[in-house]
Design an enzyme around this catalytic site. Structure first.
Site, PDB file in Angstrom:
ATOM      1  N   SER A 180       0.824  -1.631   0.228  1.00 12.33           N
ATOM      2  CA  SER A 180      -0.304   0.360   0.188  1.00 12.33           C
ATOM      3  C   SER A 180       0.944   1.382   0.333  1.00 12.33           C
ATOM      4  CB  SER A 180      -0.335  -0.109   0.924  1.00 12.33           C
ATOM      5  OG  SER A 180      -2.089   1.132   0.950  1.00 12.33           O
ATOM      6  N   THR A 181       1.072   2.153   1.567  1.00 14.03           N
ATOM      7  CA  THR A 181       1.309   3.324   1.183  1.00 14.03           C
ATOM      8  C   THR A 181       3.237   2.402   0.934  1.00 14.03           C
ATOM      9  OG1 THR A 181      -0.149   4.159   2.423  1.00 14.03           O
ATOM     10  CG2 THR A 181       1.968   5.817   2.036  1.00 14.03           C
ATOM     11  N   HIS A 206      -2.221  -1.509  -3.683  1.00 16.44           N
ATOM     12  CA  HIS A 206      -3.733  -0.053  -3.637  1.00 16.44           C
ATOM     13  C   HIS A 206      -3.886   0.785  -4.263  1.00 16.44           C
ATOM     14  CE1 HIS A 206      -4.326  -1.896   0.918  1.00 16.44           C
ATOM     15  NE2 HIS A 206      -5.063  -2.295   0.740  1.00 16.44           N
ATOM     16  N   MET A 299      -0.062   1.275   4.883  1.00 10.37           N
ATOM     17  CA  MET A 299      -0.989   1.482   5.934  1.00 10.37           C
ATOM     18  C   MET A 299      -1.541   0.060   6.576  1.00 10.37           C
ATOM     19  SD  MET A 299      -3.417   5.386   6.428  1.00 10.37           S
ATOM     20  CE  MET A 299      -4.299   4.801   4.558  1.00 10.37           C
ATOM     21  N   ASP A 302      -4.526  -4.539   5.020  1.00  9.36           N
ATOM     22  CA  ASP A 302      -4.960  -5.497   4.596  1.00  9.36           C
ATOM     23  C   ASP A 302      -3.980  -6.269   5.155  1.00  9.36           C
ATOM     24  OD1 ASP A 302      -6.298  -6.521   2.801  1.00  9.36           O
ATOM     25  OD2 ASP A 302      -5.794  -4.973   1.474  1.00  9.36           O
TER      26      ASP A 302
END
Length: 367
Positions: A180-181, A206, A299, A302
């Site tokens: 993600s991030t 993401h 972050m 997930d």
């Protein structure tokens, strides 16, 4: 209830649109843990406001007057590195500029709010607030030197075809990745060293619709393996990486002896579509011990449960270590859940993954 004594995250919003600045201010100030300390119509004004207010996070429009947003970001990350969230337009050019901004050191990005349309603003507000919170906690890095390729440049060049007769090139083995991030740059670092005969790679990052295709093309222009946005029903082959399209879950399925990529528009999981948990869970169910799982910077949580299910199905799993993560959220949760076999720094990840694959291949030959 006692009030939090934690200082609010101060945010400087830079955008040439007065309407967007007003909307961003309204959204950010509605959050209990952050506030807009100032707004700027262009980077030259922003430069003085940064000195004056010393904000925790900067939101920056990618296309700006007087000084290009990328030029400003490059100077900023060289002279005064700080957490930056890019505000991007939903266009092909916007996606390419945004990916370059992430290379330069921006923590994350959001697409421009739909000004004048209140439907869906709650969801947008939560997304923006989450990204600002993550940015405030992120490890900011100065941009490394990056070799650039035109999007899709390598698609025209012929890439080596994996030798499927090589016992270490198994069509059964897969590398399954979630991020993600900070994940776009982490994925690039993971894929770049992979040899042309690496196992098939499936990736859930993401990212909103409209950006994953540009992301895949950019990687395809740099990597020795072929990188593409996944398509429904296509066979998962060695020497290829498949990135989940924005707004679709990527699912590993089987068709006879072959692995196949399926796309699903099922509801978001952990507020995400694509969801890392969905991909990891399908890998556990359909590939089991033939999978190497990798969870990278990001972050939230997930992927934590899905990684545990992969490990319980016999997979060997890796998590990126805290020191090399932009945000140590998803790897921390996966480690805490108990689904991680090995923790590794990003700089070592590919070497360790390939070493593990080689040892799996050698054991297969002995059997």
């Amino acid at each position: 209830m006692a009030r939090s004594t934690e200082p609010k995250i101060s945010v400087l919003c830079v955008d040439d649109s007065a309407l967007v600045r007003s909307l961003m201010t309204e959204i950010i100030n509605s959050q209990p843990d952050m506030h807009v300390c100032a707004t700027a119509p262009d980077p030259l004004v922003a430069r003085e406001l940064i000195k004056q207010h010393n904000p925790d996070v900067l939101t920056l429009d990618v296309e700006m007057p007087r000084m290009d947003g990328l030029d400003f970001l490059e100077k900023l990350m060289r002279l005064r590195p700080m957490p930056v969230v890019m505000v991007s337009s939903l266009t092909e050019r916007g996606s390419e500029i945004t990916l370059r901004a992430l290379e330069l050191g921006a923590v994350d990005f959001v697409t421009k709010p739909r000004v004048g349309i209140r439907d869906g603003m709650l969801e947008y507000s939560e997304k923006l607030a989450d990204k600002i919170r993550a940015a405030a906690r992120a490890r900011v890095r100065q941009a490394p030197h990056v070799v650039h390729a035109a999007p899709g440049a390598a698609a025209a060049a012929s890439k080596p075809t994996p030798n499927l007769n090589n016992p270490l090139v198994s069509t059964e083995k897969l590398i399954i990745v979630g991020a993600s991030t900070g994940g776009t740059e982490a994925i690039r670092e993971l894929l770049l060293p992979l040899p042309p005969d690496a196992p098939g790679v499936m990736i859930a990052q993401h990212m909103p619709p409209g950006f994953t295709k540009s992301f895949a093309q950019r990687l395809n222009g740099l990597c020795r393996i072929a990188v593409k946005e996944a398509e429904h029903g296509e066979r998962v082959l060695p020497g290829h990486a498949y990135i989940a399209p924005g707004d679709a879950h990527l699912v590993l399925a089987r068709s006879g002896a072959n692995y196949v990529a399926h796309l699903s528009d099922a509801p978001p999981v952990n507020r995400h579509r694509p969801s890392v948990d969905v991909l990891f869970r399908s890998a556990a169910q359909n590939a089991g011990k033939n999978v190497l799982g990798v969870i990278l910077t990001g972050m939230g949580r997930d992927g934590a449960q899905g990684m545990l299910e992969m490990q319980q199905a016999g997979a060997y799993t890796f998590a990126q270590d805290e020191a090399s993560c932009v945000v140590f959220g998803m790897p921390r949760e996966a480690i805490a859940t108990g689904g991680v076999s090995e923790v590794a720094p990003l700089s070592e990840m590919t070497r360790r993954v390939m070493a593990r694959l080689n040892s799996m291949g050698e054991r297969t030959q002995r059997v």
